[in-house]
Scaffold this motif. Sequence first.
Motif, mmCIF file in Angstrom:
data_model
loop_
_atom_site.group_PDB
_atom_site.id
_atom_site.type_symbol
_atom_site.label_atom_id
_atom_site.label_comp_id
_atom_site.label_asym_id
_atom_site.label_seq_id
_atom_site.Cartn_x
_atom_site.Cartn_y
_atom_site.Cartn_z
ATOM 1 N N PHE A 108 0.845 -1.201 0.000
ATOM 2 C CA PHE A 108 0.000 0.000 0.000
ATOM 3 C C PHE A 108 0.878 1.249 0.000
ATOM 4 N N PHE A 109 1.868 1.316 0.886
ATOM 5 C CA PHE A 109 2.711 2.507 0.974
ATOM 6 C C PHE A 109 3.713 2.582 -0.172
ATOM 7 N N GLU A 110 4.020 1.461 -0.770
ATOM 8 C CA GLU A 110 4.859 1.492 -1.968
ATOM 9 C C GLU A 110 4.159 2.271 -3.074
ATOM 10 N N ARG A 111 2.857 2.137 -3.163
ATOM 11 C CA ARG A 111 2.100 2.925 -4.145
ATOM 12 C C ARG A 111 2.198 4.414 -3.824
ATOM 13 N N TYR A 112 2.172 4.777 -2.569
ATOM 14 C CA TYR A 112 2.357 6.172 -2.174
ATOM 15 C C TYR A 112 3.707 6.683 -2.650
ATOM 16 N N ARG A 113 4.744 5.901 -2.437
ATOM 17 C CA ARG A 113 6.087 6.354 -2.808
ATOM 18 C C ARG A 113 6.180 6.637 -4.304
ATOM 19 N N ARG A 114 5.429 5.883 -5.089
ATOM 20 C CA ARG A 114 5.515 6.052 -6.540
ATOM 21 C C ARG A 114 4.961 7.393 -7.032
ATOM 22 N N ILE A 115 4.143 8.050 -6.221
ATOM 23 C CA ILE A 115 3.568 9.318 -6.691
ATOM 24 C C ILE A 115 4.251 10.540 -6.067
ATOM 25 N N LEU A 116 5.385 10.341 -5.401
ATOM 26 C CA LEU A 116 6.095 11.445 -4.739
ATOM 27 C C LEU A 116 5.139 12.122 -3.742
ATOM 28 N N PRO A 117 4.895 11.486 -2.609
ATOM 29 C CA PRO A 117 3.741 11.859 -1.777
ATOM 30 C C PRO A 117 3.914 13.056 -0.849
ATOM 31 N N TYR A 118 4.987 13.809 -1.007
ATOM 32 C CA TYR A 118 5.199 14.938 -0.085
ATOM 33 C C TYR A 118 5.288 16.243 -0.873
ATOM 34 N N LEU A 119 4.916 17.327 -0.221
ATOM 35 C CA LEU A 119 4.946 18.644 -0.858
ATOM 36 C C LEU A 119 6.389 19.099 -1.044
ATOM 37 N N VAL A 120 6.695 19.631 -2.225
ATOM 38 C CA VAL A 120 8.041 20.139 -2.520
ATOM 39 C C VAL A 120 7.927 21.638 -2.793
ATOM 40 N N PRO A 121 8.301 22.484 -1.842
ATOM 41 C CA PRO A 121 8.191 23.934 -2.056
ATOM 42 C C PRO A 121 9.316 24.442 -2.947
ATOM 43 N N ALA A 122 9.224 25.698 -3.328
ATOM 44 C CA ALA A 122 10.284 26.315 -4.130
ATOM 45 C C ALA A 122 11.578 26.345 -3.324
ATOM 46 N N PRO A 123 12.714 26.171 -3.983
ATOM 47 C CA PRO A 123 13.992 26.119 -3.245
ATOM 48 C C PRO A 123 14.266 27.371 -2.419
ATOM 49 N N ASP A 124 13.794 28.521 -2.908
ATOM 50 C CA ASP A 124 14.068 29.766 -2.166
ATOM 51 C C ASP A 124 12.980 30.092 -1.152
ATOM 52 N N GLN A 125 12.040 29.174 -0.985
ATOM 53 C CA GLN A 125 10.952 29.404 -0.031
ATOM 54 C C GLN A 125 11.441 29.064 1.378
ATOM 55 N N ILE A 126 11.549 30.043 2.219
ATOM 56 C CA ILE A 126 12.071 29.821 3.580
ATOM 57 C C ILE A 126 10.923 29.713 4.583
ATOM 58 N N ALA A 127 10.071 30.722 4.608
ATOM 59 C CA ALA A 127 8.950 30.725 5.555
ATOM 60 C C ALA A 127 7.792 29.898 4.997
ATOM 61 N N PRO A 128 7.047 29.203 5.861
ATOM 62 C CA PRO A 128 5.877 28.443 5.399
ATOM 63 C C PRO A 128 4.852 29.354 4.717
ATOM 64 N N VAL A 129 4.283 28.881 3.623
ATOM 65 C CA VAL A 129 3.240 29.637 2.925
ATOM 66 C C VAL A 129 1.899 29.225 3.516
ATOM 67 N N VAL A 130 1.148 30.206 3.942
ATOM 68 C CA VAL A 130 -0.135 29.929 4.579
ATOM 69 C C VAL A 130 -1.259 30.124 3.568
ATOM 70 N N MET A 131 -2.153 29.151 3.492
ATOM 71 C CA MET A 131 -3.375 29.304 2.695
ATOM 72 C C MET A 131 -4.549 29.453 3.641
ATOM 73 N N ARG A 132 -5.255 30.548 3.523
ATOM 74 C CA ARG A 132 -6.404 30.771 4.392
ATOM 75 C C ARG A 132 -7.470 29.707 4.145
ATOM 76 N N GLN A 133 -8.255 29.421 5.171
ATOM 77 C CA GLN A 133 -9.280 28.386 5.038
ATOM 78 C C GLN A 133 -10.360 28.757 4.027
#
Length: 244
Positions: A108-133
């Motif tokens: 099951f988790f191997e399938r997750y790994r195949r889709i690159l399951p984590y957020l990748v921000p811009a390299p120069d992004q230092i502070a977390p970007v907040v999205m309002r609800q």
Amino acid sequence: MPRTVTVRIWRSGPSGQTGRWQTYSLPLRQERATVLDLLFTLQAEQDPTIAFRCACRVGMCGTCGMRINGREGLACRTYVHTVGESITLEPMAHLPVVRDLVVDMAPFFERYRRILPYLVPAPDQIAPVVMRQDDPRREAIDAHRECIACGLCLSACRMVGMAPDFLGPAALNRAYVLVADPRDTQRPQRLTRIAHEGGLWRCHTMLDCTAVCPKGLAPTDAIQRLRRKVVAYRLKSLLTLGRG
């Protein structure tokens, strides 16, 4: 006098290769007992060798997933009065059985790994970007963010049974969350990972995954949205190429 419940459980050895049905009878002492309550009672009073998995007991961790009377569900969220007094318990489908009702979640988790399951921000992004609800982009993602990775959708998916290399509903649902997140920088790479015969195009929209999701998510809807994004991305690429 308490009613008697009959519980039939698939039993297997440590390898999961051999198995048999074993039937137990026990009194229903609580009107709102869950299937997980019955398993604990059986283990404590009749057969300490029954193997099953659980953790939070409130439907948040997803570890007690199994097939209950032929349908995928969480044992901790399935009340006995909703399934009757004759209950059949099996391990989830499409995953190797470790023992009895316990499956190996590695595929099951191997399938997750195949889709690159984590957020990748811009390299120069230092502070977390907040999205309002109330941000419309956040609202589009919210309906698909609450997956607890229980594996029930994978077990219920008939296409996984016919095509074992299919990414499956949970991984594709996660892919949609990331593709639709404006903070992520890997959209082209992620779309490439999912837009193939073992990915998006393998889903036949049979809605089995959506029917059993304990969090009320709709992976089928996420897959349809992903398909539209793939088509839009490819059209945009063609138009850009034409201008060159």
